[in-house]
Scaffold this active site. Sequence first.
Site, PDB file in Angstrom:
ATOM      1  CG  HIS A  25      -1.984  -1.074   1.132  1.00 53.41           C
ATOM      2  ND1 HIS A  25      -3.323  -0.808   1.022  1.00 53.41           N
ATOM      3  CD2 HIS A  25      -1.873  -2.429   1.109  1.00 53.41           C
ATOM      4  CE1 HIS A  25      -3.999  -1.951   0.945  1.00 53.41           C
ATOM      5  NE2 HIS A  25      -3.126  -2.946   0.996  1.00 53.41           N
ATOM      6  CG  ASP A 123      -5.041   2.135   1.777  1.00 54.61           C
ATOM      7  OD1 ASP A 123      -4.101   1.837   1.030  1.00 54.61           O
ATOM      8  OD2 ASP A 123      -5.814   1.273   2.271  1.00 54.61           O
ATOM      9  CD  GLN A 387      -1.246 -12.451  -2.864  1.00 44.41           C
ATOM     10  OE1 GLN A 387      -1.050 -13.660  -2.761  1.00 44.41           O
ATOM     11  NE2 GLN A 387      -0.933 -11.603  -1.897  1.00 44.41           N
TER      12      GLN A 387
HETATM   13  N1  UDP Z   1       9.616  -5.547  -2.701  1.00 44.83           N
HETATM   14  C1  UDP Z   1      10.953  -5.286  -2.885  1.00 44.83           C
HETATM   15  N2  UDP Z   1      11.849  -6.139  -2.354  1.00 44.83           N
HETATM   16  C2  UDP Z   1      11.515  -7.230  -1.634  1.00 44.83           C
HETATM   17  C3  UDP Z   1      10.135  -7.507  -1.462  1.00 44.83           C
HETATM   18  C4  UDP Z   1       9.207  -6.657  -2.015  1.00 44.83           C
HETATM   19  O1  UDP Z   1      11.328  -4.307  -3.536  1.00 44.83           O
HETATM   20  O2  UDP Z   1      12.407  -7.939  -1.190  1.00 44.83           O
HETATM   21  C5  UDP Z   1       8.621  -4.591  -3.246  1.00 44.83           C
HETATM   22  C6  UDP Z   1       8.057  -5.042  -4.558  1.00 44.83           C
HETATM   23  O3  UDP Z   1       8.881  -4.610  -5.621  1.00 44.83           O
HETATM   24  C7  UDP Z   1       6.694  -4.366  -4.555  1.00 44.83           C
HETATM   25  C8  UDP Z   1       6.318  -4.326  -3.075  1.00 44.83           C
HETATM   26  O4  UDP Z   1       7.531  -4.477  -2.355  1.00 44.83           O
HETATM   27  O5  UDP Z   1       6.814  -3.033  -5.031  1.00 44.83           O
HETATM   28  C9  UDP Z   1       5.400  -5.458  -2.680  1.00 44.83           C
HETATM   29  O6  UDP Z   1       4.122  -5.192  -3.136  1.00 44.83           O
HETATM   30  P1  UDP Z   1       3.221  -6.293  -3.845  1.00 44.83           P
HETATM   31  O7  UDP Z   1       1.945  -5.624  -4.190  1.00 44.83           O
HETATM   32  O8  UDP Z   1       3.951  -6.920  -4.964  1.00 44.83           O
HETATM   33  O9  UDP Z   1       2.999  -7.421  -2.768  1.00 44.83           O
HETATM   34  P2  UDP Z   1       2.753  -7.443  -1.170  1.00 44.83           P
HETATM   35  O10 UDP Z   1       4.109  -7.349  -0.554  1.00 44.83           O
HETATM   36  O11 UDP Z   1       1.865  -6.292  -0.811  1.00 44.83           O
HETATM   37  O12 UDP Z   1       2.112  -8.760  -0.943  1.00 44.83           O
HETATM   38  N1  UDP Z   2      -9.112  -3.870  -0.312  1.00 51.67           N
HETATM   39  C1  UDP Z   2     -10.197  -3.075  -0.313  1.00 51.67           C
HETATM   40  N2  UDP Z   2     -10.603  -2.495   0.834  1.00 51.67           N
HETATM   41  C2  UDP Z   2      -9.929  -2.679   1.981  1.00 51.67           C
HETATM   42  C3  UDP Z   2      -8.807  -3.479   1.987  1.00 51.67           C
HETATM   43  C4  UDP Z   2      -8.423  -4.070   0.815  1.00 51.67           C
HETATM   44  O1  UDP Z   2     -10.819  -2.873  -1.334  1.00 51.67           O
HETATM   45  O2  UDP Z   2     -10.351  -2.131   3.002  1.00 51.67           O
HETATM   46  C5  UDP Z   2      -8.759  -4.503  -1.580  1.00 51.67           C
HETATM   47  C6  UDP Z   2      -7.514  -3.967  -2.141  1.00 51.67           C
HETATM   48  O3  UDP Z   2      -7.623  -4.029  -3.506  1.00 51.67           O
HETATM   49  C7  UDP Z   2      -6.506  -4.955  -1.637  1.00 51.67           C
HETATM   50  C8  UDP Z   2      -7.258  -6.234  -1.851  1.00 51.67           C
HETATM   51  O4  UDP Z   2      -8.538  -5.874  -1.388  1.00 51.67           O
HETATM   52  O5  UDP Z   2      -5.315  -4.826  -2.323  1.00 51.67           O
HETATM   53  C9  UDP Z   2      -6.762  -7.490  -1.191  1.00 51.67           C
HETATM   54  O6  UDP Z   2      -6.512  -7.326   0.127  1.00 51.67           O
HETATM   55  P1  UDP Z   2      -5.420  -8.224   0.853  1.00 51.67           P
HETATM   56  O7  UDP Z   2      -6.056  -9.042   1.901  1.00 51.67           O
HETATM   57  O8  UDP Z   2      -4.583  -8.896  -0.147  1.00 51.67           O
HETATM   58  O9  UDP Z   2      -4.552  -7.118   1.541  1.00 51.67           O
HETATM   59  P2  UDP Z   2      -3.394  -6.287   0.874  1.00 51.67           P
HETATM   60  O10 UDP Z   2      -2.280  -7.239   0.558  1.00 51.67           O
HETATM   61  O11 UDP Z   2      -3.845  -5.603  -0.365  1.00 51.67           O
HETATM   62  O12 UDP Z   2      -3.082  -5.323   1.940  1.00 51.67           O
END
Ligand code: UDP
Ligand code: UDP
Length: 475
Positions: A25, A123, A387
């Site tokens: 985020h 957000d 995902q």
């Molecule tokens: N990221 C990074 N290095 C790491 C792990 C994650 O730069 O070792 C960055 C990645 O490039 C992305 C973000 O962290 O920009 C992770 O966001 P993403 O939506 O891919 O997944 P999340 O971590 O929220 O599940």
């Molecule tokens: N999301 C939303 N409202 C919320 C929280 C999440 O619409 O209050 C959406 C947003 O697109 C988010 C996705 O649901 O990326 C999936 O949430 P997840 O559980 O994967 O958490 P995230 O990794 O995005 O923090």
Amino acid sequence: MSRSGDLISPQTRHVALFPSAGMGHLIPFLRFGALLLRRTNCRVTLITVNPTVSLAESQHTSQFLSAYPQVTPLQLNLIPVDPATVNSDDPFWLRFEAVRRSAHLLGPLLSSASPPLSALVHDVSLISPVIPIAESLSLHSYVLFPASARMLSFVSYFSTFAAAGFGSANSDPLLRIPGISPIPRSSIPPPLLDPNSLFSRILMEDSPNLSRLNGILINSFEGLETEALEAINGGKVTKGSPPLFAVGPFPPFEFEKAEWSTPLNWLDQQPEGSVVYVSFGSRTALSRDQITEVGEGLVKSGCRFFWVVKDKKVDKEEDGGLNDVVGGELMEKMRGRGLVVKQWVDQSEVLSHRAVGGFVSHCGWNSVGEAALYGVRILAWPQNGDQKINAEVVRASGLGIWVESWGWRSGGGGDDRTVVVKGDEIGERVRELMGGESLRLQAAKIGDVARKASEVGGTRENALERFIGELLETK
Ligand code: UDP
Ligand code: UDP
């Protein structure tokens, strides 16, 4: 005169950015902020909370603030939340809720901003608490959506689905949203199948309020998400949805470069396009059994690999070294075949490296966007949350492949196919990813479209212009 004493032109607009918890985020907010700061007519305030859940968040925030001293940080002091009152044990979700419950403290902070603010970009998890505050201060209110446009169509439609009882096991296995290819029920984020989960409750409250926003900004672009962007823009998904600004793909910025280095020397020595990069983002830890199978699979694939191992959801809690987590025997087997690390890496640097040809990804939306930007093909292995919906985008666009039968993260709950995926199968699919010539070409084509979108006159710049044009119409 501004804080720093320079003259504020009447054409300058001041925007406050309000991200919530987690790197997935935060990163889009910081990148969007950096895009605004490239323009001479935008001033930025960043609302922060302290302490952050992960170390990566606090490090990136301070790197951003040092790189852009003209940004005003405003700290929101959170009201402590009793975890027993929140139906979740995920530290990031607890933080979402804490920020939500503290959002009413924002009013005085925002009204003290100088020069006065024109807009608040916040957000997605803050819609209902923040809109009344923005309205009372006559600020425009925008959401920077952290996921795919396909996910946005689902979020927009959520209350309609919920009213139709889609959560029940005997409902239609396909969710039909006008203008969007059907979303299988099995792709829905598991917590949303439980009407009492925190995630469901937030969405039930927020989804009907989307229409009160002045707009939604999204890190996506035509060519990756043509269908969903067209459907939403064409008003097919829901009536009265606010304007959508497709301001993607977000590029990485200099401020993101970590003090510690990403081990690129090894990559420098590998042939072009020969390495598969394996990472599940910033907050997904695989089970130890699954980690073992991933290692075995990479060895079996016969491909060169760069694997980022993560053992704990929150980085501050990482303790064991690679030998503890992966095991000495497997580490020995992998020697000379690839690089294994257990640290934060600069993912953009890795994905843009000439040696990297493929990406085994959990399909967090930022990761998908980064792979698209560099034209790197993906083997999608969604683990949780949005995902699978993102993996559908990866597959439909041709950016990658997705083995649906692998199911959600082992031990993650949410559906009954939480089995450990075996190394043999992982190895086979990695070979398929790295060997597929048509896949390579299609991913490269998406990379070309992404770069065009980012150029002057491209769709990203046009969307940003449109957004700023709207702000200029505010007082
Ligand atoms: N990221 C990074 N290095 C790491 C792990 C994650 O730069 O070792 C960055 C990645 O490039 C992305 C973000 O962290 O920009 C992770 O966001 P993403 O939506 O891919 O997944 P999340 O971590 O929220 O599940
Ligand atoms: N999301 C939303 N409202 C919320 C929280 C999440 O619409 O209050 C959406 C947003 O697109 C988010 C996705 O649901 O990326 C999936 O949430 P997840 O559980 O994967 O958490 P995230 O990794 O995005 O923090």
